[in-house]
Structures are given as C-alpha cells and as structure tokens.
Motif scaffolding. Structure first.
Motif, short mmCIF file in Angstrom:
data_model
loop_
_atom_site.label_atom_id
_atom_site.label_comp_id
_atom_site.label_asym_id
_atom_site.label_seq_id
_atom_site.Cartn_x
_atom_site.Cartn_y
_atom_site.Cartn_z
N GLN A 77 0.86 -1.18 0.00
CA GLN A 77 0.00 0.00 0.00
C GLN A 77 0.90 1.24 0.00
OE1 GLN A 77 -3.55 0.11 -0.20
NE2 GLN A 77 -3.00 -1.95 -0.88
N ILE A 78 1.20 1.70 -1.21
CA ILE A 78 2.15 2.80 -1.40
C ILE A 78 1.47 3.92 -2.17
CG2 ILE A 78 4.37 3.46 -2.41
CD1 ILE A 78 5.21 0.52 -2.12
N LEU A 79 1.69 5.13 -1.72
CA LEU A 79 1.10 6.32 -2.31
C LEU A 79 2.21 7.34 -2.53
CD1 LEU A 79 -1.92 7.32 -2.88
CD2 LEU A 79 -1.69 8.57 -0.73
N ALA A 80 2.13 8.08 -3.63
CA ALA A 80 3.05 9.19 -3.87
C ALA A 80 2.25 10.48 -4.00
CB ALA A 80 3.89 8.96 -5.11
N GLN A 94 1.22 1.07 7.07
CA GLN A 94 1.69 -0.05 7.87
C GLN A 94 0.92 -0.12 9.17
OE1 GLN A 94 5.95 0.06 8.44
NE2 GLN A 94 6.29 -1.05 6.54
N ASP A 95 1.11 -1.25 9.87
CA ASP A 95 0.50 -1.41 11.18
C ASP A 95 1.04 -0.35 12.12
OD1 ASP A 95 -0.72 -3.58 10.13
OD2 ASP A 95 0.57 -5.05 11.09
N PHE A 96 0.14 0.28 12.85
CA PHE A 96 0.54 1.35 13.77
C PHE A 96 1.05 0.79 15.10
CE2 PHE A 96 -0.77 4.55 17.05
CZ PHE A 96 0.21 5.46 16.74
N ASP A 97 0.40 -0.23 15.59
CA ASP A 97 0.80 -0.76 16.88
C ASP A 97 1.49 -2.11 16.80
OD1 ASP A 97 -1.27 -2.33 16.14
OD2 ASP A 97 -2.53 -1.95 17.89
N LYS A 99 0.30 -4.85 15.75
CA LYS A 99 -0.62 -5.98 15.89
C LYS A 99 -1.67 -6.01 14.79
CE LYS A 99 -0.12 -5.94 20.93
NZ LYS A 99 -0.83 -5.80 22.23
N GLY A 100 -1.60 -5.03 13.91
CA GLY A 100 -2.52 -5.02 12.78
C GLY A 100 -3.90 -4.49 13.10
N THR A 101 -4.10 -3.92 14.27
CA THR A 101 -5.42 -3.43 14.62
C THR A 101 -5.64 -1.98 14.18
OG1 THR A 101 -4.59 -2.77 16.81
CG2 THR A 101 -5.57 -4.95 16.60
N LEU A 102 -4.57 -1.22 14.04
CA LEU A 102 -4.66 0.15 13.57
C LEU A 102 -3.71 0.35 12.40
CD1 LEU A 102 -4.70 2.07 16.98
CD2 LEU A 102 -6.65 1.65 15.49
N LYS A 103 -4.09 1.24 11.49
CA LYS A 103 -3.27 1.53 10.32
C LYS A 103 -2.87 3.00 10.32
CE LYS A 103 -3.63 -2.52 8.16
NZ LYS A 103 -2.48 -3.35 7.79
N ARG A 104 -1.70 3.25 9.71
CA ARG A 104 -1.24 4.63 9.62
C ARG A 104 -0.31 4.75 8.43
NH1 ARG A 104 2.08 8.09 14.27
NH2 ARG A 104 2.29 9.99 13.06
N TRP A 105 -0.32 5.94 7.82
CA TRP A 105 0.55 6.21 6.68
C TRP A 105 1.83 6.89 7.16
CZ3 TRP A 105 -0.37 4.74 1.64
CH2 TRP A 105 -1.63 4.17 1.39
N PHE A 106 2.98 6.34 6.72
CA PHE A 106 4.29 6.85 7.10
C PHE A 106 5.01 7.40 5.88
CE2 PHE A 106 3.21 3.77 10.34
CZ PHE A 106 3.69 4.33 11.52
N GLU A 107 5.72 8.51 6.08
CA GLU A 107 6.57 9.06 5.01
C GLU A 107 7.84 8.24 4.92
OE1 GLU A 107 9.35 12.95 4.24
OE2 GLU A 107 7.41 13.31 5.23
N ARG A 108 8.10 7.67 3.73
CA ARG A 108 9.27 6.83 3.52
C ARG A 108 10.39 7.54 2.77
NH1 ARG A 108 8.61 3.80 7.62
NH2 ARG A 108 7.02 2.16 7.46
N ALA A 109 10.04 8.50 1.92
CA ALA A 109 11.07 9.20 1.15
C ALA A 109 10.55 10.56 0.73
CB ALA A 109 11.48 8.38 -0.07
N LYS A 110 11.49 11.50 0.56
CA LYS A 110 11.17 12.83 0.07
C LYS A 110 12.15 13.16 -1.05
CE LYS A 110 10.46 17.62 1.62
NZ LYS A 110 10.50 18.54 2.79
N LEU A 111 11.61 13.42 -2.24
CA LEU A 111 12.43 13.68 -3.43
C LEU A 111 12.36 15.17 -3.73
CD1 LEU A 111 11.09 10.66 -5.53
CD2 LEU A 111 12.95 10.68 -3.86
N GLN A 112 13.52 15.83 -3.74
CA GLN A 112 13.56 17.29 -3.88
C GLN A 112 14.55 17.73 -4.96
OE1 GLN A 112 14.22 18.08 0.53
NE2 GLN A 112 12.63 19.60 0.12
N ASP A 113 14.34 17.23 -6.18
CA ASP A 113 15.23 17.60 -7.28
C ASP A 113 14.67 18.72 -8.14
OD1 ASP A 113 17.32 15.42 -7.01
OD2 ASP A 113 15.51 14.21 -7.17
N SER A 114 13.38 18.99 -8.03
CA SER A 114 12.75 19.99 -8.88
C SER A 114 13.09 21.41 -8.42
CB SER A 114 11.23 19.80 -8.88
OG SER A 114 10.60 20.83 -9.60
#
Length: 325
Positions: A77-80, A94-97, A99-114
């Motif tokens: 589950q990947i979003l840009a 990914q799982d927040f705790d 145990k798979g009971t809560l979900k949360r979106w995490f920032e994995r990378a930041k691209l700053q070439d523009s």
C-alpha cells in the motif's frame, strides 16, 4: 443517457481539492487539497458510503498538494504525492501498533530535485518495477526508481529530461504525463507541454523525444494513454484549455520485410482521429476505463462526460455526470 448518482460524501477538506485517485481495486480513494492534507477513503458497499478511517487524514506537504497516485498493490500500500513546495513524497501504510489493529501512513522518502512546483506524477506499470515519473514547472521530466522496493527509503533519479527543448521556461506553464501500460513495447511516456504533447521512449537504455501530438489551440491540462487490450494501435487523449478533447491514434510503422513478415520500425504514425467539444469550457481532466474503450472528461462546466467509439469509429457522448441535484 444520464447517469444516476449513487452516493456522495463531504470530504471536509478546508480548501480546494486538486486531485483524487482510486487504488488498483477501486475500493479506496485518495484526495489531496490546498489545505496541505491527504485523506484516504474506503468504500463500505453494504452501507453504500465512503468513510475516512484516518480521522481527517494528515498534513503531507508545506504547499498545496497537487497530485496523488497509487503504486500497484504488488509493492504494498504505497502512495506518492507532489506539491507546490517542489517536493515528491512516498507514503506507505503499515500497522501502527504492530498488531494489525490500527493503520497509519508513514513518510518513507522525500524527493527534492525539482526547481519548481511538481505538477504531475504517476507510477510506472507493474512490469517495469517500482518506478515513478514526475514533471515539474521547471520544464523537466524526471524518472525515479526505488533501490529497495521493500525498504522504500532510497530512490535514485534515473533520468532528468528537458521537455521544453531550449525554449523559454514559463513557471506558470502546465505539464502532465501518462505512462504506456503495454508490456510488449519499450517504456514510453506521453507528456503534455504547452499546446502539444510528445512521446518519450526508452531505446537501448536511453530516453528521447519522438512523435509529436499537436492541434490544440490552448494549453494541454491533462493527458491519458489508453490501456491497450487486444488492439493493434494505441490511443492517447488530451484535455485542453481550448475547450476540446482530442484523441490520437498511434500505429507502429514497418521498416521493411524480414523473411515472411515485416520488421517493426519502433516508430509511430500519429493520426488525430477525433476532436470532442466540451461545451466551450476549459477541460482539465481525461481518464480511460480499464479496457481503454470509454473515455471520461471533466472541465469548468462541472460535468463529467463519457465518450465511446461506434462501429464506424465515430466518438460519441454516451452519458454525463453532473453535480446538480
């Protein structure tokens, strides 16, 4: 034919919504806005409604969020997202705790070439791996690849392509892109730049500009390469500020006879097969269905039009969707 509304919902974004995107299965929807936030919605079929499990989404950028795009679910589950703040961000759910009971979106990378606002982004088709193309107001098309599709922290810029070809750079210009999804062709991207669009193709590991799609009298706002399922040609649609939608047909040329068959030249003959009127209003978005047989378009008139081709290859409006009650 007029389509009947099935359900609506209040996004509760605090500013203009710039873009929304369905995931691969059409059961989730991402929205982004000038309020700097991204929200993820899930459709509850038994209740016929959309819900927002993240309780308001999250602040994603320091400027208006202009586009969101989902990766193929094979990669997770990947979003840009991209923004006026000149950055692209990669998000993973990914799982927040643990145990798979809560979900949360995490920032994995930041691209700053523009060096300008990033105006459009799109993940490559699944068969090309985890790659992302982006075009920016600085007049460049950039292609990134994840070095480790599992970790997602390290992305390398494979290409940095000048799409304005030495002409004057306009920070207010619009640029848009769409990947070719066919696994039987070399990697190709259609890029809208000004009043024309160009096909960029990777030949022997090198990207270059090839065919030109012209004819619009206004700036192209969006471009969409149709999925190619069983056709011997490609279809590309463009939306423009001139109030028109244009459909182009690309047929691969043959360079000469090779044994009992003809060798393909790896070049296309481009024909403008249809110009569709959108009521004289600016057209901002075009999108194909999964089979590439129905085209949707939307613009300043507040309507979504659905177009399809007849047996005589004449494109007609088969229905409209309006926000009016």
């Amino acid at each position: 034919m007029n389509l009947v509304k099935t359900c609506d919902f209040a996004t509760k974004h605090e500013d203009l919504i710039h873009h929304m995107a369905y995931d691969y299965y059409g059961r989730r929807l991402a929205t982004c806005s000038s309020d700097l936030r991204i929200k993820i919605w899930e459709f509850l079929e038994h209740e016929n409604k959309w819900i927002n499990p993240e309780n308001g989404g999250w602040k994603a950028h320091d400027g208006s969020v202009l586009r969101v795009t989902w990766a193929h679910p094979e990669f997770g589950q990947i979003l840009a997202s991209c923004s006026f703040d000149k950055s692209i961000k990669i998000w993973e759910e990914q799982d927040f705790d643990g145990k798979g009971t809560l979900k949360r979106w995490f920032e994995r990378a930041k691209l700053q070439d523009s060096r300008g606002a990033v105006l459009d982004i799109e993940f490559a088709p699944q068969h090309l791996g985890l790659k992302l193309a982006a075009c920016s107001s600085d007049g460049f098309l950039r292609i990134y690849e994840a070095m480790d599709p599992v970790g997602l922290n390290n992305w390398t810029m494979q290409e940095d392509i000048d799409i304005v070809s030495g002409s004057s750079r306009d920070s207010a210009a619009l640029y848009c892109l769409s990947w070719c999804t066919s696994p039987f062709q070399p990697p190709m991207i259609a890029v809208g730049c000004g009043r024309e669009a160009r096909i960029y193709r990777q030949d022997q590991s090198k990207w270059g500009s090839h065919e030109i799609l012209g004819g619009h009298e206004g700036v192209i706002c969006d471009i969409a390469w149709a999925p190619n399922i069983g056709r011997s040609y490609h279809l590309i649609a463009t939306a423009s500020k001139d109030g028109k939608v244009r459909i182009f047909k690309l047929r691969e040329e043959r360079s000469g006879k090779h044994g009992d068959s003809f060798k393909l030249a790896n070049q296309f003959t481009v024909d403008s097969v249809e110009t569709l009127d959108h009521g004289g209003e600016q057209v901002w978005k075009v999108e194909w269905n999964v089979t590439g047989t129905v085209l949707s378009s939307s613009g300043d008139d507040g309507k979504v039009r659905l177009w399809t081709s007849t047996y005589a290859e004449k494109w007609i409006c088969m229905g409209t969707v309006s926000a009016e009650l």
